[in-house]
Enzyme design. Sequence first.
Site, PDB file in Angstrom:
ATOM      1  CD  GLU A  31      -3.552 -10.990  27.432  1.00  0.00           C
ATOM      2  OE1 GLU A  31      -4.324 -11.005  28.333  1.00  0.00           O
ATOM      3  OE2 GLU A  31      -2.527 -10.670  27.330  1.00  0.00           O
ATOM      4  CG  ASP A  32       0.933  -7.467  26.816  1.00  0.00           C
ATOM      5  OD1 ASP A  32       0.657  -6.475  27.234  1.00  0.00           O
ATOM      6  OD2 ASP A  32       1.986  -8.255  27.124  1.00  0.00           O
TER       7      ASP A  32
ATOM      8  CG  HIS B 264      -0.407 -20.159  25.842  1.00  0.00           C
ATOM      9  ND1 HIS B 264       0.039 -20.470  26.977  1.00  0.00           N
ATOM     10  CD2 HIS B 264      -1.170 -18.927  25.814  1.00  0.00           C
ATOM     11  CE1 HIS B 264       0.008 -19.663  27.686  1.00  0.00           C
ATOM     12  NE2 HIS B 264      -0.719 -18.305  27.479  1.00  0.00           N
TER      13      HIS B 264
ATOM     14  CG  ASP C 209       2.566 -10.079  30.957  1.00  0.00           C
ATOM     15  OD1 ASP C 209       3.051 -10.200  29.804  1.00  0.00           O
ATOM     16  OD2 ASP C 209       2.211  -8.882  31.642  1.00  0.00           O
TER      17      ASP C 209
ATOM     18  CG  ASN D  83      -3.084 -11.531  34.513  1.00  0.00           C
ATOM     19  OD1 ASN D  83      -3.105 -10.718  33.590  1.00  0.00           O
ATOM     20  ND2 ASN D  83      -4.217 -12.398  34.345  1.00  0.00           N
TER      21      ASN D  83
ATOM     22  CG  ASP E 181      -5.356  -9.089  31.511  1.00  0.00           C
ATOM     23  OD1 ASP E 181      -4.271  -9.513  31.719  1.00  0.00           O
ATOM     24  OD2 ASP E 181      -6.324  -9.504  31.055  1.00  0.00           O
ATOM     25  CG  ASN E 182       0.031  -6.873  30.248  1.00  0.00           C
ATOM     26  OD1 ASN E 182       0.746  -7.233  31.025  1.00  0.00           O
ATOM     27  ND2 ASN E 182       0.280  -6.036  29.074  1.00  0.00           N
TER      28      ASN E 182
HETATM   29  C1  NAG Z   1       2.445  -5.978  29.471  1.00  0.00           C
HETATM   30  O1  NAG Z   1       3.154  -6.731  30.173  1.00  0.00           O
HETATM   31  C2  NAG Z   1       4.602  -6.875  29.605  1.00  0.00           C
HETATM   32  C3  NAG Z   1       5.363  -7.426  30.590  1.00  0.00           C
HETATM   33  O2  NAG Z   1       5.368  -6.621  31.785  1.00  0.00           O
HETATM   34  C4  NAG Z   1       5.125  -5.601  29.034  1.00  0.00           C
HETATM   35  O3  NAG Z   1       6.019  -5.591  28.685  1.00  0.00           O
HETATM   36  C5  NAG Z   1       4.002  -4.746  28.397  1.00  0.00           C
HETATM   37  O4  NAG Z   1       4.439  -3.584  28.110  1.00  0.00           O
HETATM   38  C6  NAG Z   1       2.842  -4.848  28.991  1.00  0.00           C
HETATM   39  N1  NAG Z   1       1.666  -4.051  28.068  1.00  0.00           N
HETATM   40  C7  NAG Z   1       1.648  -2.898  28.156  1.00  0.00           C
HETATM   41  C8  NAG Z   1       0.947  -2.350  27.362  1.00  0.00           C
HETATM   42  O5  NAG Z   1       2.348  -2.100  28.708  1.00  0.00           O
END
Ligand code: NAG
Length: 355
Positions: A50-51, A131, A168, A223, A268-269
Amino acid sequence: MLTLTFLGVVLGFFGERVLQYTHRTGLFKEVEPFNPHNCHLVKGIDGGSEDIHVLPNGLAFISSGLKYPKIKSFAPDRPGEILLVDLNDDVLHPEPLQLSEGIDASSFNPHGLSVYIDESDGTVYLFVVNHPMPDFKSFIEIFKFDEKQKTLLHLKTIKHPLLKSVNDIVAVGPESFYATNDHYFDSASLRPLEGYLGLKWTNVVYYSPRDVREVTSGLYSANGIAISNDKKFIYAVDLTGHTINVYEKHANWSLTFIKAVDVDTSADNLSVDPVTGDIWTGAHPNLYKIFNYKDEDPPGSEVIRVQDIHTDHWIVHRVYVNNGSVIQGSSVASPYKKKLIIGTVFHKTLYCQLD
Ligand SMILES: *[C@@H]1O[C@H](CO)[C@@H](O)[C@H](O)[C@H]1NC(C)=O
Ligand SMILES: *[C@@H]1O[C@H](CO)[C@@H](O)[C@H](O)[C@H]1NC(C)=O
Ligand SMILES: *[C@@H]1O[C@H](CO)[C@@H](O)[C@H](O)[C@H]1NC(C)=O
């Protein structure tokens, strides 16, 4: 008669809103494939990524195994985990990081993540939106990364009434961060109303141990969130509003809305290219398919890069589009040197060579 008229008005109102909602969110859009790059799937990540957060040295944290209400999981019985990969390698070998005492690994359910690096001694703090199952509350876990031992040392768990539905976070200090709440209602049965009624009731919250407050609101569904390389701006995604919003960050941590950039898809992210400052996001071209998963017609993936967002001539590039035959439900895309790693909510992970 009055009742009927009233009913008609109500139905009309809802119908109109639903149409606007489906149009706005591109719920049913079909996608044309577009894949200019040399990409391959990462072995060993099949239950989501997801991230992703990439460190300056190319090591990357990946949150995997997210369980989210109403969303598909390919590994429903396994707790989530944080994986480590090295983007200096051509072929990635994900390794699960050990969690120290102080956190229950069996209920761990990681979502967004962020890193804060203490410049004075190089300490890497990893912030994880957790979560814990089965309650699905929103906690922020702060860990210290021990690279030699491949371990995450748990430092603290943060809970707060303003952090009720966190998606996030972006860390801005060893104990402080901005967080997006993706829902207004606590109750799962009321949450769909936010979409159907087009309520812009979600927000961004600033948290530090002494000061917690809402710093912006008025998003349909807040998000991904990230910070610019010069640390002067915060970028936050409005998932169903189809925008990436730009905010100026003040010394007192307040935010001022600057602009909303329409990306014509459910982003999304976010990640910010450490060199160019371009904003990258994994997006959902057909969000409906995420919430109504079908094996024979899976959700697609789309990667967007926004160039020059601070000028009046920003450019939205579609870098990758796939109908779900390769990867489903992309949620993040992070560049590192000439490479790009694309993560998904519950599916596989793609690693591409950019030319
Ligand atoms: C997703 O968001 C978080 C919070 O901003 C960030 O730290 C993270 O690097 C992000 N993911 C990517 C792949 O950048
Ligand atoms: C924070 O700073 C900005 C810009 O100086 C100012 O407009 C705003 O009122 C301040 N907010 C708070 C809560 O102090
Ligand atoms: C997705 O695209 C592939 C190849 O581009 C095609 O074979 C497949 O039928 C498509 N799937 C759907 C569900 O449209």
